[in-house]
Design an enzyme around this catalytic site. Structure first.
Site, PDB file in Angstrom:
ATOM      1  N   LYS A  68       0.864  -1.186   0.000  1.00  0.00           N
ATOM      2  CA  LYS A  68       0.000   0.000   0.000  1.00  0.00           C
ATOM      3  C   LYS A  68       0.893   1.225   0.000  1.00  0.00           C
ATOM      4  O   LYS A  68       2.019   1.180   0.506  1.00  0.00           O
ATOM      5  CB  LYS A  68      -0.894   0.022   1.246  1.00  0.00           C
ATOM      6  CG  LYS A  68      -2.118   0.893   1.090  1.00  0.00           C
ATOM      7  CD  LYS A  68      -3.223   0.194   0.306  1.00  0.00           C
ATOM      8  CE  LYS A  68      -4.376   1.108   0.011  1.00  0.00           C
ATOM      9  NZ  LYS A  68      -5.517   0.367  -0.576  1.00  0.00           N
ATOM     10  N   ASP A 111      -6.939   4.440  -4.681  1.00  0.00           N
ATOM     11  CA  ASP A 111      -7.622   4.231  -3.394  1.00  0.00           C
ATOM     12  C   ASP A 111      -8.270   5.574  -3.065  1.00  0.00           C
ATOM     13  O   ASP A 111      -8.486   6.393  -3.980  1.00  0.00           O
ATOM     14  CB  ASP A 111      -6.621   3.778  -2.307  1.00  0.00           C
ATOM     15  CG  ASP A 111      -7.300   3.316  -1.028  1.00  0.00           C
ATOM     16  OD1 ASP A 111      -7.859   2.205  -1.014  1.00  0.00           O
ATOM     17  OD2 ASP A 111      -7.296   4.065  -0.027  1.00  0.00           O
TER      18      ASP A 111
HETATM   19  P1  NDP Z   1     -12.857   7.751  -2.864  1.00  0.00           P
HETATM   20  O1  NDP Z   1     -11.804   8.728  -2.573  1.00  0.00           O
HETATM   21  O2  NDP Z   1     -13.368   7.604  -4.249  1.00  0.00           O
HETATM   22  O3  NDP Z   1     -14.109   7.999  -1.916  1.00  0.00           O
HETATM   23  C1  NDP Z   1     -13.976   7.969  -0.544  1.00  0.00           C
HETATM   24  C2  NDP Z   1     -15.295   8.343   0.093  1.00  0.00           C
HETATM   25  O4  NDP Z   1     -15.217   8.113   1.490  1.00  0.00           O
HETATM   26  C3  NDP Z   1     -15.635   9.808  -0.102  1.00  0.00           C
HETATM   27  O5  NDP Z   1     -17.017   9.960  -0.150  1.00  0.00           O
HETATM   28  C4  NDP Z   1     -15.051  10.419   1.169  1.00  0.00           C
HETATM   29  O6  NDP Z   1     -15.629  11.629   1.555  1.00  0.00           O
HETATM   30  C5  NDP Z   1     -15.368   9.354   2.183  1.00  0.00           C
HETATM   31  N1  NDP Z   1     -14.425   9.448   3.290  1.00  0.00           N
HETATM   32  C6  NDP Z   1     -13.077   9.443   3.224  1.00  0.00           C
HETATM   33  N2  NDP Z   1     -12.542   9.603   4.433  1.00  0.00           N
HETATM   34  C7  NDP Z   1     -13.582   9.730   5.272  1.00  0.00           C
HETATM   35  C8  NDP Z   1     -13.686   9.917   6.658  1.00  0.00           C
HETATM   36  N3  NDP Z   1     -12.589  10.031   7.436  1.00  0.00           N
HETATM   37  N4  NDP Z   1     -14.940   9.965   7.203  1.00  0.00           N
HETATM   38  C9  NDP Z   1     -16.042   9.852   6.430  1.00  0.00           C
HETATM   39  N5  NDP Z   1     -16.003   9.689   5.109  1.00  0.00           N
HETATM   40  C10 NDP Z   1     -14.799   9.619   4.535  1.00  0.00           C
HETATM   41  O7  NDP Z   1     -12.287   6.346  -2.326  1.00  0.00           O
HETATM   42  P2  NDP Z   1     -12.752   4.869  -2.699  1.00  0.00           P
HETATM   43  O8  NDP Z   1     -14.211   4.840  -2.924  1.00  0.00           O
HETATM   44  O9  NDP Z   1     -11.837   4.351  -3.721  1.00  0.00           O
HETATM   45  O10 NDP Z   1     -12.398   4.097  -1.334  1.00  0.00           O
HETATM   46  C11 NDP Z   1     -13.349   3.939  -0.285  1.00  0.00           C
HETATM   47  C12 NDP Z   1     -12.914   2.792   0.606  1.00  0.00           C
HETATM   48  O11 NDP Z   1     -12.849   1.580  -0.173  1.00  0.00           O
HETATM   49  C13 NDP Z   1     -11.537   2.923   1.259  1.00  0.00           C
HETATM   50  O12 NDP Z   1     -11.551   2.284   2.514  1.00  0.00           O
HETATM   51  C14 NDP Z   1     -10.636   2.134   0.312  1.00  0.00           C
HETATM   52  O13 NDP Z   1      -9.457   1.693   0.956  1.00  0.00           O
HETATM   53  C15 NDP Z   1     -11.566   0.994  -0.036  1.00  0.00           C
HETATM   54  N6  NDP Z   1     -11.234   0.263  -1.265  1.00  0.00           N
HETATM   55  C16 NDP Z   1     -11.159   0.913  -2.467  1.00  0.00           C
HETATM   56  C17 NDP Z   1     -10.903   0.190  -3.616  1.00  0.00           C
HETATM   57  C18 NDP Z   1     -10.929   0.817  -4.975  1.00  0.00           C
HETATM   58  O14 NDP Z   1     -10.830   0.064  -5.963  1.00  0.00           O
HETATM   59  N7  NDP Z   1     -11.045   2.118  -5.103  1.00  0.00           N
HETATM   60  C19 NDP Z   1     -10.620  -1.263  -3.565  1.00  0.00           C
HETATM   61  C20 NDP Z   1     -10.809  -1.852  -2.249  1.00  0.00           C
HETATM   62  C21 NDP Z   1     -11.068  -1.084  -1.172  1.00  0.00           C
HETATM   63  P3  NDP Z   1     -14.767  13.001   1.482  1.00  0.00           P
HETATM   64  O15 NDP Z   1     -14.917  13.462   0.078  1.00  0.00           O
HETATM   65  O16 NDP Z   1     -15.437  13.885   2.476  1.00  0.00           O
HETATM   66  O17 NDP Z   1     -13.352  12.675   1.856  1.00  0.00           O
END
Ligand code: NDP
Length: 452
Positions: free
Chosen positions: A130, A170
């Site tokens: 990561k 991510d």
């Molecule tokens: P994005 O950046 O596309 O979206 C993240 C979302 O989560 C946003 O809506 C963001 O809101 C919110 N968020 C982030 N931090 C916080 C926080 N501290 N509290 C509340 N909301 C929060 O990321 P992804 O959708 O790619 O990733 C989401 C999750 O999925 C993560 O845990 C990631 O590790 C996991 N994941 C992602 C993969 C992928 O292919 N993308 C694969 C496997 C797992 P804001 O805009 O306010 O930050």
């Protein structure tokens, strides 16, 4: 659990805490895996003698570096870059890059550790890693994001490669950032390879990669629901997050006949009792991926929805299925109690480690269907693995071909979880199942390769 194993776990965790002070997320992730695999350690004493678990918690390599960049006003900023190459026993390192203000060594190590087991579950040959930075992309111009990505890759490029380490996106790293990172990698290395995944479709990306994590979450939930004769049809679904994973989990849940009533970001959540439809979801995709706005705008556009601010979480909304798709530790004991109390039957994690240990205890205690992210969100990295394959053979598969692979992989992961996680009363403990299946595969490869 025998007294010996109990003592082993206590001593192990005491040493881990002493060696890695303050790394609370990493401690949490290791503790969960260790408790799951304790019966294996009892059954196979050679794993203890060979200190497999001790080796697994020590990253093969940690790279930390300075990332200097200049904003549009000419001011200089210094961020910190990371790449944690955790375990390469079953393949080249593979894992996403996160750009978020909260990024630190603990979060990088927990994610790389989880990734190792997740990647093992996909059935594909990928090790765990990561990376990321404490850079906050929110409010930055495209030019600033590009300069940051170029500076980040200027150092990272010497540590990665298609047979060494293949990063992906991510939180905070989507198609735009992968484009800038890939452009700089290609420029510095003078090679066009599949060293990053999540690439644009016209330049080496796989069809369905943007959708893969969210779709995979729903395919996994379908399998879980089927064990109780249930499906998405007619169910109410609560989704947290509004980013890549949340968007496509919501889309697939809708297409499987469910009503998705919430989305969120770190400021709050929207509740739309009428449910999302394709038009509303397209608006969310525009809002989050192009305009880069906040989820509260949704409630202004669609008066059927209400916005709850101050960082409120959606877990109090009555639902049948919950899909936490935002970030780690977003679902705590209070949220878990609300979900259980409101009659939720299934919680399938899209994010990595979104539930606290206390929440998991409550959810599993109530015998809900519950899967950890390392099993149910593995469709993203699995499709990245398929992107690597397509890059290697210089071919492109159709969306139907990729979707077929994705469905099969999610089904195989579900099978592995039930094989190792089914308890005496028939309850499937997906945490135990996922951790045990992933651990045994990586441990076996480490044993085969000697003390390295
Ligand atoms: P994005 O950046 O596309 O979206 C993240 C979302 O989560 C946003 O809506 C963001 O809101 C919110 N968020 C982030 N931090 C916080 C926080 N501290 N509290 C509340 N909301 C929060 O990321 P992804 O959708 O790619 O990733 C989401 C999750 O999925 C993560 O845990 C990631 O590790 C996991 N994941 C992602 C993969 C992928 O292919 N993308 C694969 C496997 C797992 P804001 O805009 O306010 O930050």
């Amino acid at each position: 659990m025998s007294a010996f194993t109990d003592r082993y776990i206590k001593n192990f965790m005491a040493e881990l805490l002493a060696r890695n002070p303050g790394e609370t997320e990493f401690h949490q992730a290791v503790s969960e895996v260790l408790n799951s695999v304790a019966p294996c350690l009892e059954e196979y004493p050679f794993l203890l003698e060979n200190k497999i678990m001790e080796r697994m918690v020590e990253p093969e390599r940690v790279i930390m570096f300075r990332v200097p960049w200049m904003d549009d006003a000419g001011e200089i900023h210094i961020n910190r870059g990371f790449r944690v190459q955790m375990n390469s026993a079953i393949g080249p390192y593979k894992g996403g890059i996160r750009f978020h203000a909260s990024v630190n060594l603990s979060i990088m190590k927990f994610l790389a550790f989880e990734q190792t087991f997740k990647n093992a579950l996909t059935t594909l040959p990928m090790g765990g890693a990561k990376g990321g930075s404490d850079f906050n992309p929110r409010g930055k111009s495209d030019a600033e994001v590009m300069r940051f990505c170029q500076s980040f890759m200027t150092e990272l490029q010497r540590h990665i490669g298609q047979d060494t380490d293949v990063p992906a996106g991510d939180i905070g790293v989507g198609g735009r950032e992968i484009g800038y990172l890939f452009g700089q990698y290609k420029r510095l290395r003078d090679e066009f390879t599949g060293t990053l995944t999540g690439k644009g479709f016209a330049w080496g990306g796989s069809s369905l990669r943007p959708e893969a994590t969210g779709y995979g979450v729903c395919y996994f939930a379908q399998q879980m629901l089927a064990t109780r004769g249930e499906s998405f049809e007619g169910k109410t679904v609560v989704v947290s997050g509004a980013g890549n994973v949340a968007q496509y989990a919501a889309q697939k849940a809708m297409r499987l006949g469910a009503k998705v009533v919430t989305l969120s970001d770190s400021d709050g959540y929207i509740y739309d009792p009428d449910g999302l439809d394709e038009e509303k979801l397209n608006y969310v995709l525009q809002l989050k991926n192009v305009i880069r706005g906040r989820i509260k705008e949704y409630a202004k556009k669609y008066p059927s929805a209400t916005y709850y601010g101050d960082g409120a979480k959606p877990w109090g909304v009555k639902c049948d299925i919950a899909l936490p798709c935002a970030t780690q530790n977003e679902l705590d004991a209070e949220g878990a109690r609300k979900l259980v109390g409101n009659g939720c039957i299934c919680i399938t994690e899209g994010a990595n480690m979104p539930s606290t240990p206390e929440a998991i205890e409550i959810i599993q205690g109530a015998k809900l269907l519950y899967s950890p992210g390392k099993a149910s969100n593995a469709g993203g990295v699995a499709t990245s693995g398929l992107e690597m394959t397509q890059n290697s053979i210089r071919q492109k598969w159709t969306p139907e071909e990729v979707d077929g692979h994705l469905r099969r992989i999610m089904s195989d992961i579900h099978e592995a979880c039930t094989k190792y996680g089914t308890e005496a009363d028939g309850y499937v403990n997906y945490v135990k199942g996922a951790n045990t299946a992933g651990f045994l595969k990586v441990a076996g490869a480490m044993m085969d390769q000697g003390l390295v």
